[in-house]
Design a protein around this motif. Structure first.
Motif, mmCIF file in Angstrom:
data_model
loop_
_atom_site.group_PDB
_atom_site.id
_atom_site.type_symbol
_atom_site.label_atom_id
_atom_site.label_comp_id
_atom_site.label_asym_id
_atom_site.label_seq_id
_atom_site.Cartn_x
_atom_site.Cartn_y
_atom_site.Cartn_z
ATOM 1 N N GLY A 1 0.841 -1.186 0.000
ATOM 2 C CA GLY A 1 0.000 0.000 0.000
ATOM 3 C C GLY A 1 0.876 1.236 0.000
ATOM 4 O O GLY A 1 1.949 1.247 0.596
ATOM 5 N N LEU A 2 0.423 2.282 -0.688
ATOM 6 C CA LEU A 2 1.173 3.527 -0.806
ATOM 7 C C LEU A 2 0.247 4.678 -0.434
ATOM 8 O O LEU A 2 -0.897 4.732 -0.908
ATOM 9 N N LEU A 3 0.735 5.601 0.391
ATOM 10 C CA LEU A 3 -0.058 6.765 0.785
ATOM 11 C C LEU A 3 0.806 8.004 0.702
ATOM 12 O O LEU A 3 1.892 8.055 1.285
ATOM 13 N N ASN A 4 0.320 8.990 -0.019
ATOM 14 C CA ASN A 4 1.012 10.268 -0.145
ATOM 15 C C ASN A 4 0.626 11.210 0.984
ATOM 16 O O ASN A 4 -0.491 11.153 1.508
ATOM 17 N N ASN A 5 1.547 12.086 1.376
ATOM 18 C CA ASN A 5 1.207 13.185 2.265
ATOM 19 C C ASN A 5 0.353 14.199 1.503
ATOM 20 O O ASN A 5 0.331 14.189 0.271
ATOM 21 N N PRO A 6 -0.369 15.084 2.199
ATOM 22 C CA PRO A 6 -1.198 16.074 1.496
ATOM 23 C C PRO A 6 -0.413 16.866 0.459
ATOM 24 O O PRO A 6 0.735 17.257 0.687
ATOM 25 N N ASN A 7 -1.027 17.053 -0.680
ATOM 26 C CA ASN A 7 -0.470 17.832 -1.802
ATOM 27 C C ASN A 7 0.742 17.180 -2.454
ATOM 28 O O ASN A 7 1.491 17.840 -3.176
ATOM 29 N N LYS A 8 0.931 15.894 -2.224
ATOM 30 C CA LYS A 8 1.985 15.132 -2.888
ATOM 31 C C LYS A 8 1.361 14.110 -3.832
ATOM 32 O O LYS A 8 0.198 13.740 -3.684
ATOM 33 N N ALA A 9 2.143 13.642 -4.801
ATOM 34 C CA ALA A 9 1.631 12.679 -5.778
ATOM 35 C C ALA A 9 1.357 11.333 -5.130
ATOM 36 O O ALA A 9 2.031 10.928 -4.184
ATOM 37 N N LEU A 10 0.351 10.626 -5.654
ATOM 38 C CA LEU A 10 0.041 9.268 -5.197
ATOM 39 C C LEU A 10 0.550 8.275 -6.232
ATOM 40 O O LEU A 10 -0.015 8.166 -7.322
ATOM 41 N N PRO A 11 1.604 7.507 -5.918
ATOM 42 C CA PRO A 11 2.132 6.548 -6.905
ATOM 43 C C PRO A 11 1.208 5.355 -7.108
ATOM 44 O O PRO A 11 0.596 4.843 -6.159
ATOM 45 N N LEU A 12 1.090 4.911 -8.336
ATOM 46 C CA LEU A 12 0.450 3.636 -8.689
ATOM 47 C C LEU A 12 -0.950 3.478 -8.089
ATOM 48 O O LEU A 12 -1.364 2.375 -7.729
ATOM 49 N N ASN A 13 -1.667 4.581 -7.992
ATOM 50 C CA ASN A 13 -3.032 4.579 -7.448
ATOM 51 C C ASN A 13 -3.111 4.020 -6.024
ATOM 52 O O ASN A 13 -4.176 3.677 -5.543
ATOM 53 N N GLY A 14 -1.958 3.916 -5.373
ATOM 54 C CA GLY A 14 -1.960 3.589 -3.952
ATOM 55 C C GLY A 14 -1.839 2.127 -3.584
ATOM 56 O O GLY A 14 -1.883 1.795 -2.393
ATOM 57 N N GLY A 15 -1.672 1.223 -4.558
ATOM 58 C CA GLY A 15 -1.520 -0.172 -4.152
ATOM 59 C C GLY A 15 -1.558 -1.147 -5.303
ATOM 60 O O GLY A 15 -2.070 -0.845 -6.383
ATOM 61 N N PHE A 16 -1.014 -2.353 -5.054
ATOM 62 C CA PHE A 16 -0.929 -3.389 -6.082
ATOM 63 C C PHE A 16 -0.528 -4.700 -5.421
ATOM 64 O O PHE A 16 -0.156 -4.740 -4.248
ATOM 65 N N ALA A 17 -0.607 -5.773 -6.155
ATOM 66 C CA ALA A 17 -0.165 -7.088 -5.685
ATOM 67 C C ALA A 17 1.292 -7.307 -6.080
ATOM 68 O O ALA A 17 1.741 -6.838 -7.127
#
Length: 243
Positions: free
Chosen positions: A26-42
């Motif tokens: 899972g990936l979570l960006n801080n406010p006003n930062k980009a979110l990589p790969l829509n936030g998650g993958f297998a």
């Protein structure tokens, strides 16, 4: 437009699943930062996946375990979906945290067990992308937690699955929700959030197993790592699960 997009994405992250089973980062960006790969993958066992983030990126990465086809995960769930789309992982979960290109271009990174623990995790700067400044213990070195805390998690902190196995270990704050353990109220400063006020020093259990990871909110001095880019080459990081 394509040239601008490539130029902005300067830091490489490599996620490496060294576990003998599939995980779902899972990936979570801080406010006003980009979110990589829509936030998650297998991510299959022993596989890696790379992506890039822009200058000044800040956020966190974690592993979800035992996710089903509907996206519901036994640990680290972000709302019954594979792509988390800006949702964080439900604790207890081991976190890799980053703030890149901060003061004087310095990166900050750490592994945090403040929200509990589910899997061993490590952060390693990628060879050739960094330069050390000062050469201390926390200068561009490996951060992380290699121990299996689930194997000796106190019963009152253990998160168990339907089969009775411990799949994660809660923090004392999550388990008991007191101001003393959560470092809030009268205990919301480093000098007032102290072990003398804890009935049991649960953070010490995490710290003894993983001395380079955050064990509670004000555990900065023995847990925060820093690094600098190597000239024109931006720092890159490996996040390794089950190191």
């Amino acid at each position: 437009m394509a040239i601008l997009a490539v130029a902005a994405a300067d830091h490489e992250f490599r996620l490496w699943n060294n576990c003998p089973f599939q995980i779902w980062p899972g990936l979570l960006n801080n406010p006003n930062k980009a979110l990589p790969l829509n936030g998650g993958f297998a991510l299959d066992k022993y596989q890696t996946k790379s992506f890039r983030v822009p200058d000044g990126w800040a956020g966190r990465v974690w592993a979800r375990t035992n996710c089903n086809g509907a996206g519901h995960c036994e640990t680290g769930d972000c709302g019954n979906k594979i792509e988390c789309h800006g949702a964080g992982g439900v604790p207890p979960v081991s976190l890799a945290e980053f703030t890149l290109d901060g003061w004087q271009g310095q990166d900050y990174y750490d592994v945090s067990l403040v929200d509990g623990y589910n899997l061993p995790i490590a952060i390693l700067p990628i060879d050739g992308t960094f330069r050390k400044v000062g050469g201390g213990q926390y200068d561009c070195n490996q951060a992380g937690c290699k121990s299996d805390i689930n194997a000796h998690c106190p019963a009152e902190l253990a998160l168990k699955n339907g089969g009775g196995a411990t799949v994660a270990c809660k923090s004392a704050c999550m388990a008991f929700n007191t101001d003393e353990y959560c470092c809030r109220g009268a205990h919301n400063r480093p000098e007032t959030c102290k072990s003398r006020d804890w009935k049991v020093n649960y953070p010490a259990i995490f710290k003894q197993s993983c001395p380079d990871a955050y064990s509670y909110a004000y555990d900065d001095t023995s847990s925060t790592f820093t690094c600098h880019s190597n000239g024109g080459i931006k720092t890159g990081y490996v996040i390794k699960f089950c190191p």
